[in-house]
Design a protein around this motif. Structure first.
Motif, mmCIF file in Angstrom:
data_model
loop_
_atom_site.group_PDB
_atom_site.id
_atom_site.type_symbol
_atom_site.label_atom_id
_atom_site.label_comp_id
_atom_site.label_asym_id
_atom_site.label_seq_id
_atom_site.Cartn_x
_atom_site.Cartn_y
_atom_site.Cartn_z
ATOM 1 N N UNK A 67 0.976 -1.636 0.137
ATOM 2 C CA UNK A 67 -0.352 0.085 0.173
ATOM 3 C C UNK A 67 0.834 1.867 -0.201
ATOM 4 N N UNK A 68 1.938 1.243 0.961
ATOM 5 C CA UNK A 68 2.664 2.043 0.909
ATOM 6 C C UNK A 68 3.594 2.682 -0.495
ATOM 7 N N UNK A 69 3.490 1.353 -1.336
ATOM 8 C CA UNK A 69 4.259 1.417 -2.476
ATOM 9 C C UNK A 69 4.013 2.092 -3.644
ATOM 10 N N UNK A 70 2.361 1.608 -3.527
ATOM 11 C CA UNK A 70 1.092 2.186 -4.420
ATOM 12 C C UNK A 70 1.080 3.851 -4.354
ATOM 13 N N UNK A 71 1.125 4.238 -3.439
ATOM 14 C CA UNK A 71 0.316 5.516 -2.863
ATOM 15 C C UNK A 71 2.203 6.043 -3.075
ATOM 16 N N UNK A 72 3.463 5.953 -3.483
ATOM 17 C CA UNK A 72 4.703 6.303 -3.437
ATOM 18 C C UNK A 72 4.692 6.755 -4.855
ATOM 19 N N UNK A 73 4.109 5.585 -5.496
ATOM 20 C CA UNK A 73 4.145 5.262 -7.259
ATOM 21 C C UNK A 73 3.582 7.187 -7.967
ATOM 22 N N UNK A 74 2.221 6.575 -7.053
ATOM 23 C CA UNK A 74 1.655 7.182 -7.453
ATOM 24 C C UNK A 74 1.715 8.955 -7.166
ATOM 25 N N UNK A 75 2.188 9.236 -6.419
ATOM 26 C CA UNK A 75 2.655 10.649 -6.353
ATOM 27 C C UNK A 75 3.786 10.742 -6.356
ATOM 28 N N UNK A 76 4.289 9.594 -6.892
ATOM 29 C CA UNK A 76 5.663 9.905 -7.894
ATOM 30 C C UNK A 76 5.476 10.739 -9.112
ATOM 31 N N UNK A 77 4.179 9.629 -9.650
ATOM 32 C CA UNK A 77 3.177 10.259 -11.337
ATOM 33 C C UNK A 77 3.550 11.771 -11.259
ATOM 34 N N UNK A 79 3.529 14.381 -9.593
ATOM 35 C CA UNK A 79 4.968 15.304 -9.199
ATOM 36 C C UNK A 79 5.863 15.039 -10.448
ATOM 37 N N UNK A 80 5.943 13.966 -11.293
ATOM 38 C CA UNK A 80 6.829 14.544 -12.620
ATOM 39 C C UNK A 80 5.491 14.330 -13.555
ATOM 40 N N UNK A 81 4.623 14.701 -13.369
ATOM 41 C CA UNK A 81 3.496 14.385 -14.580
ATOM 42 C C UNK A 81 3.717 13.520 -15.461
ATOM 43 N N UNK A 82 4.186 11.827 -14.712
ATOM 44 C CA UNK A 82 4.051 10.878 -15.934
ATOM 45 C C UNK A 82 2.240 11.024 -16.177
ATOM 46 N N UNK A 83 2.243 10.005 -17.437
ATOM 47 C CA UNK A 83 1.007 10.127 -17.911
ATOM 48 C C UNK A 83 0.912 8.187 -17.749
ATOM 49 N N UNK A 84 1.887 7.367 -17.127
ATOM 50 C CA UNK A 84 1.928 6.516 -17.654
ATOM 51 C C UNK A 84 3.490 6.030 -16.564
ATOM 52 N N UNK A 85 3.239 5.044 -14.952
ATOM 53 C CA UNK A 85 4.570 3.947 -14.794
ATOM 54 C C UNK A 85 4.859 4.081 -15.628
ATOM 55 N N UNK A 86 6.938 4.173 -15.588
ATOM 56 C CA UNK A 86 8.369 3.893 -16.028
ATOM 57 C C UNK A 86 8.910 3.256 -14.488
ATOM 58 N N UNK A 87 9.321 1.844 -15.196
ATOM 59 C CA UNK A 87 10.455 1.442 -13.411
ATOM 60 C C UNK A 87 11.201 1.880 -13.644
#
Length: 91
Positions: A67-77, A79-87
């Motif tokens: 749960x914490x990791x998905x929240x971090x990814x959502x926040x990162x996206x 912040x960075x303005x990403x439209x899709x997640x790219x590991x």
């Protein structure tokens, strides 16, 4: 060597998240929140477990970390303005 719940969660999210858009990542956050809540309730409820069941405490820890990791990814996206997640961009 034993992997921590956080390390496993990060690897899982990176694998499952590749190419997901913000809406799908938000759905993963909601799912992880639900699973975290369910595993915490299971942990507090009386009852045994079968010989092949996962340790309820370990499972609860895994969902807290995921749960914490998905929240971090959502926040990162966001912040960075990403439209899709790219590991590969997630350092």
């Amino acid at each position: 060597m034993m992997w921590s719940a956080e390390v496993v969660a990060r690897a899982t999210v990176r694998r499952q998240g590749e190419g997901l858009d913000r809406e799908r990542v938000a759905a993963k956050v909601v799912e992880a929140e639900r699973r975290e809540r369910e595993t915490q309730q299971q942990l507090r409820s009386p009852g045994g477990r079968g010989p092949y069941d996962v340790d309820p405490e370990e499972l609860a820890d895994q969902w807290v970390a995921r749960h914490a990791e998905w929240r971090r990814v959502a926040a990162l996206m966001s912040e960075q303005g990403w439209t899709v997640y790219a590991p590969e961009q997630d350092v």
